[in-house]
Design a protein around this motif. Structure first.
Motif, short mmCIF file in Angstrom:
data_model
loop_
_atom_site.label_atom_id
_atom_site.label_comp_id
_atom_site.label_asym_id
_atom_site.label_seq_id
_atom_site.Cartn_x
_atom_site.Cartn_y
_atom_site.Cartn_z
N GLU A 1 -110.96 -16.55 46.67
CA GLU A 1 -112.32 -16.71 47.18
C GLU A 1 -112.45 -16.34 48.65
O GLU A 1 -113.53 -16.01 49.13
CB GLU A 1 -112.80 -18.15 46.99
N ARG A 2 -111.37 -16.39 49.40
CA ARG A 2 -111.44 -16.06 50.81
C ARG A 2 -111.05 -14.59 51.02
O ARG A 2 -110.20 -14.04 50.32
CB ARG A 2 -110.50 -16.96 51.62
N ILE A 3 -111.69 -13.97 52.00
CA ILE A 3 -111.35 -12.62 52.38
C ILE A 3 -110.84 -12.66 53.82
O ILE A 3 -111.03 -13.66 54.52
CB ILE A 3 -112.57 -11.68 52.28
N PRO A 4 -110.17 -11.62 54.29
CA PRO A 4 -109.69 -11.65 55.68
C PRO A 4 -110.85 -11.88 56.64
O PRO A 4 -111.91 -11.27 56.49
CB PRO A 4 -109.07 -10.26 55.86
N LEU B 1 -138.75 -8.80 68.05
CA LEU B 1 -137.83 -9.21 67.00
C LEU B 1 -138.10 -10.66 66.65
O LEU B 1 -138.13 -11.51 67.54
CB LEU B 1 -136.38 -9.04 67.48
N GLU B 2 -138.32 -10.94 65.37
CA GLU B 2 -138.51 -12.31 64.91
C GLU B 2 -137.56 -12.58 63.75
O GLU B 2 -137.56 -11.86 62.76
CB GLU B 2 -139.96 -12.53 64.43
N MET B 3 -136.74 -13.61 63.88
CA MET B 3 -135.83 -14.00 62.80
C MET B 3 -136.44 -15.22 62.10
O MET B 3 -136.67 -16.24 62.75
CB MET B 3 -134.45 -14.31 63.34
N ASN B 4 -136.74 -15.10 60.81
CA ASN B 4 -137.57 -16.11 60.15
C ASN B 4 -137.07 -16.57 58.79
O ASN B 4 -137.80 -17.26 58.06
CB ASN B 4 -139.00 -15.58 60.01
N LYS B 5 -135.83 -16.21 58.41
CA LYS B 5 -135.35 -16.62 57.09
C LYS B 5 -133.86 -16.93 57.13
O LYS B 5 -133.07 -16.16 57.68
CB LYS B 5 -135.61 -15.51 56.06
N ASN B 6 -133.51 -18.07 56.53
CA ASN B 6 -132.10 -18.37 56.30
C ASN B 6 -131.64 -17.65 55.05
O ASN B 6 -132.30 -17.73 54.00
CB ASN B 6 -131.90 -19.88 56.10
N PRO B 7 -130.53 -16.92 55.10
CA PRO B 7 -130.02 -16.27 53.89
C PRO B 7 -129.79 -17.29 52.78
O PRO B 7 -129.36 -18.41 53.03
CB PRO B 7 -128.71 -15.64 54.35
N GLU B 8 -130.08 -16.89 51.55
CA GLU B 8 -129.88 -17.79 50.41
C GLU B 8 -128.40 -18.08 50.19
O GLU B 8 -128.04 -19.14 49.68
CB GLU B 8 -130.49 -17.17 49.14
N ASN B 9 -127.54 -17.12 50.55
CA ASN B 9 -126.10 -17.32 50.41
C ASN B 9 -125.42 -16.78 51.66
O ASN B 9 -125.45 -15.57 51.91
CB ASN B 9 -125.57 -16.62 49.16
N TYR B 10 -124.84 -17.67 52.43
CA TYR B 10 -124.23 -17.28 53.71
C TYR B 10 -123.14 -16.23 53.51
O TYR B 10 -123.08 -15.23 54.23
CB TYR B 10 -123.66 -18.52 54.40
N PHE B 11 -122.26 -16.47 52.55
CA PHE B 11 -121.13 -15.54 52.34
C PHE B 11 -121.64 -14.14 52.02
O PHE B 11 -121.17 -13.15 52.56
CB PHE B 11 -120.23 -16.05 51.22
N GLN B 12 -122.61 -14.07 51.13
CA GLN B 12 -123.11 -12.77 50.69
C GLN B 12 -123.75 -11.97 51.82
O GLN B 12 -123.50 -10.77 51.96
CB GLN B 12 -124.13 -12.96 49.56
N ALA C 1 -121.54 -6.06 57.53
CA ALA C 1 -120.64 -5.12 58.21
C ALA C 1 -121.46 -4.23 59.13
O ALA C 1 -122.19 -3.35 58.68
CB ALA C 1 -119.90 -4.27 57.18
N TYR C 2 -121.36 -4.50 60.43
CA TYR C 2 -122.11 -3.75 61.42
C TYR C 2 -121.21 -2.68 62.04
O TYR C 2 -120.05 -2.95 62.35
CB TYR C 2 -122.61 -4.67 62.53
N GLU D 1 -120.35 -0.75 52.02
CA GLU D 1 -121.75 -0.52 52.35
C GLU D 1 -122.66 -0.59 51.14
O GLU D 1 -123.88 -0.47 51.27
CB GLU D 1 -121.92 0.81 53.08
N ALA D 2 -122.09 -0.82 49.96
CA ALA D 2 -122.91 -1.03 48.77
C ALA D 2 -123.17 -2.52 48.53
O ALA D 2 -123.96 -2.87 47.65
CB ALA D 2 -122.24 -0.42 47.54
N LEU D 3 -122.52 -3.39 49.31
CA LEU D 3 -122.78 -4.83 49.18
C LEU D 3 -124.21 -5.13 49.62
O LEU D 3 -124.78 -4.42 50.45
CB LEU D 3 -121.79 -5.61 50.05
N PRO D 4 -124.82 -6.18 49.07
CA PRO D 4 -126.23 -6.47 49.38
C PRO D 4 -126.57 -6.54 50.86
O PRO D 4 -127.63 -6.06 51.27
CB PRO D 4 -126.47 -7.82 48.68
#
Length: 500
Positions: free
Chosen positions: A47-50, A296-307, A313-314, A351-354
């Motif tokens: 379940e863990r990645i580097p 810039l306005e940040m207004n939503k918590n991601p539904e799944n932090y890990f995802q 990946a920036y 880069e195909a990850l959501p």
């Protein structure tokens, strides 16, 4: 019969029991055929990645960017094409040195990264909460990061290594001055600015190039912790940033920043006393004033932090037509090294990850196969798996080409930099501080340098002396006072004694 959905295997088959291991009789050993036991344990092991080699501890939100001012004279990038245009954004803020389990509130530079899901593809602005960096050449970046991580023998963080390295890199004193100042421990990511730090380029529809710096000014105001306040907060929680960010969004208190750019005409580069492509330098606002771009306005918590945050990946290599690079040595290396780090950590098709997939532009490329290819990439045209081809496969579009970069001079391995120039901007910053701010700066140094050897301290004092004699004197006196206070402390029953 329960109305709850039926638990299934990962292959979709219903699971009869999720309580106990299947055994041979009530007291018998576990059966190898209990494939669901094996599946659960095997998945847990994977379940863990580097974690990221740098910026491992991070927090992120989703939101939007809205253009408020026309900058089409500087760029043909579609996301800036008209006032009022909105673009989805994924943010990630982070510390630099700490591992993924480190405390949020530590004296450290903060990463400030934004992914814009534009109609021309994803644009990543991968920056920090400071306008400069510690080193100007990527050749020294691995060495610098090693000083921020753990000592190979003690497995402890090493102030000795940090200041030993910085003392040998005079350009680092600008960033270290910011780090040791009041702004070294932001209260939350909402209470700090963001910067692209590097010099980037833009070009307009006429092919005219401009050098640019990106700035994001917080609407929440600058709020910071002292060392003592940070220690108190860490004593209560190591997850302060995550708690504050999540709660702010859930309460509808959406943080905002105003985006500005500094613009330098292409032909002006090289006419300054400093190198405008040196990431340890800022551009004076009097010479290149801030130009407002949007909000810039940040207004939503991601539904799944890990995802959406851990998998984010920036990379500076993600640019769109109208935005490009510069001769900045650190940026040039980051352009390829970041993508390489993501392939190692997340896999070939990261880069195909959501979190990373383009949302508002169509994807067409010829990358094939590899591990975890969980998507089709023949784009309904399976015969077009190479290029050029006769099957109407995707082709390059010359109309989005970047205008030629004007380069002169011979290739050289080393920059001929006059060391004196590295002290000019730190001196100007130091002179801006009030007496109270300077004293806190000195005290923060003393706290950070306490474990350092006298030899390393003297080397750093020599660097500060070149910035300003009062700077070196103030830090020296603060260190001497700290040493005196420690040596004068009486030993009591409550004082721990280390027996060697």
């Amino acid at each position: 019969m329960s109305n709850k959905p039926t638990l299934t295997t990962s292959a979709g088959a219903p699971v009869p029991s999720n309580k106990t291991t299947k055994t041979a009789g009530k007291r018998g050993p576990a059966l190898l055929e209990d494939y669901q036991l094996i599946e659960k344990l095997a998945h847990q092991n994977r379940e863990r990645i580097p974690e990221r080699a740098v910026h491992a501890k991070g927090w992120g939100l989703q939101g939007k960017f809205t253009v408020t001012h026309d900058i089409s004279q500087y760029t043909c990038a579609d996301l800036f094409s008209q006032v009022g245009k909105q673009t989805e954004v994924l943010s990630r803020w982070s510390t630099v040195a700490g591992e993924s389990g480190a405390a949020d509130i530590e004296r450290d530079v903060r990463g400030f990264s934004l992914k814009f899901y534009t109609e021309q593809g994803n644009w990543d602005l991968v920056g920090n909460n400071t306008p400069v960096f510690f080193v100007r050449d990527a050749f020294k970046f691995p060495d610098f990061i090693r000083t921020q991580k753990r000592h190979p023998k003690t497995n402890l963080r090493s102030p000795e290594a940090m200041f030993d390295f910085w003392a040998a890199q005079p350009e680092s004193v600008h960033q270290v001055t910011i780090l040791m100042s009041d702004r070294g421990i932001p209260k939350t990511p909402m209470h700090m600015n963001g910067y692209g730090s590097h010099t980037f380029s833009m070009w307009n529809k006429n092919g005219e190039r401009f050098w640019v710096k990106f700035h994001f000014k917080t609407h929440q105001g600058h709020e910071h912790y002292t060392n003592e306040e940070a220690e108190h907060r860490i004593g209560k929680t190591r997850e302060a940033y995550q708690e504050d960010l999540f709660s702010a969004i859930e309460n509808g208190d959406y943080p905002k920043w105003t985006m500005f750019i500094q613009v330098m005409p292409e032909e002006e580069a090289g006419k300054q006393e400093y190198n405008p492509f040196d990431v340890t330098k800022v551009w004076p606002h009097d010479d290149y004033p801030l130009i407002e771009v949007g909000e810039l306005e940040m207004n939503k918590n991601p539904e799944n932090y890990f995802q959406m945050v851990e998998n984010a990946a920036y990379s500076p290599s993600n640019v769109v037509p109208g935005i490009g690079f510069s001769p900045d040595k650190m940026l040039q290396a980051r352009v390829w090294s970041y993508a390489d780090a993501h392939r190692y950590r997340l896999g070939t098709h990261y880069e195909a990850l959501p979190a990373n997939a383009a949302k508002n532009s169509k994807i067409n490329h010829y990358h094939k196969d590899g591990s975890m290819r969980f998507f089709t990439n023949d784009f309904d045209n399976p015969d077009a798996y190479y290029e050029p081809n006769q099957h109407n496969g995707p082709v390059a579009n010359e109309s989005v080409a970047e205008p030629p970069l004007k380069i002169d001079g011979d290739a050289a391995r080393y920059d001929q930099v006059e060391e004196a120039i590295d002290y000019v901007q730190p001196r100007a910053l130091y002179n801006l501080f009030s007496d109270e701010q300077k004293q806190r700066l000195y005290n923060n140094y003393a706290a950070a340098m306490g474990p350092c050897s006298d030899a390393v301290k003297e080397r750093w004092y020599a660097v500060l002396e070149k910035v300003h004699p009062d700077y070196a004197k103030g830090v020296r006196l603060a260190n001497e006072k700290l040493d005196s206070d420690v040596n004068a402390a009486p030993i009591t029953d409550e004082t721990p004694v280390i027996d060697n």
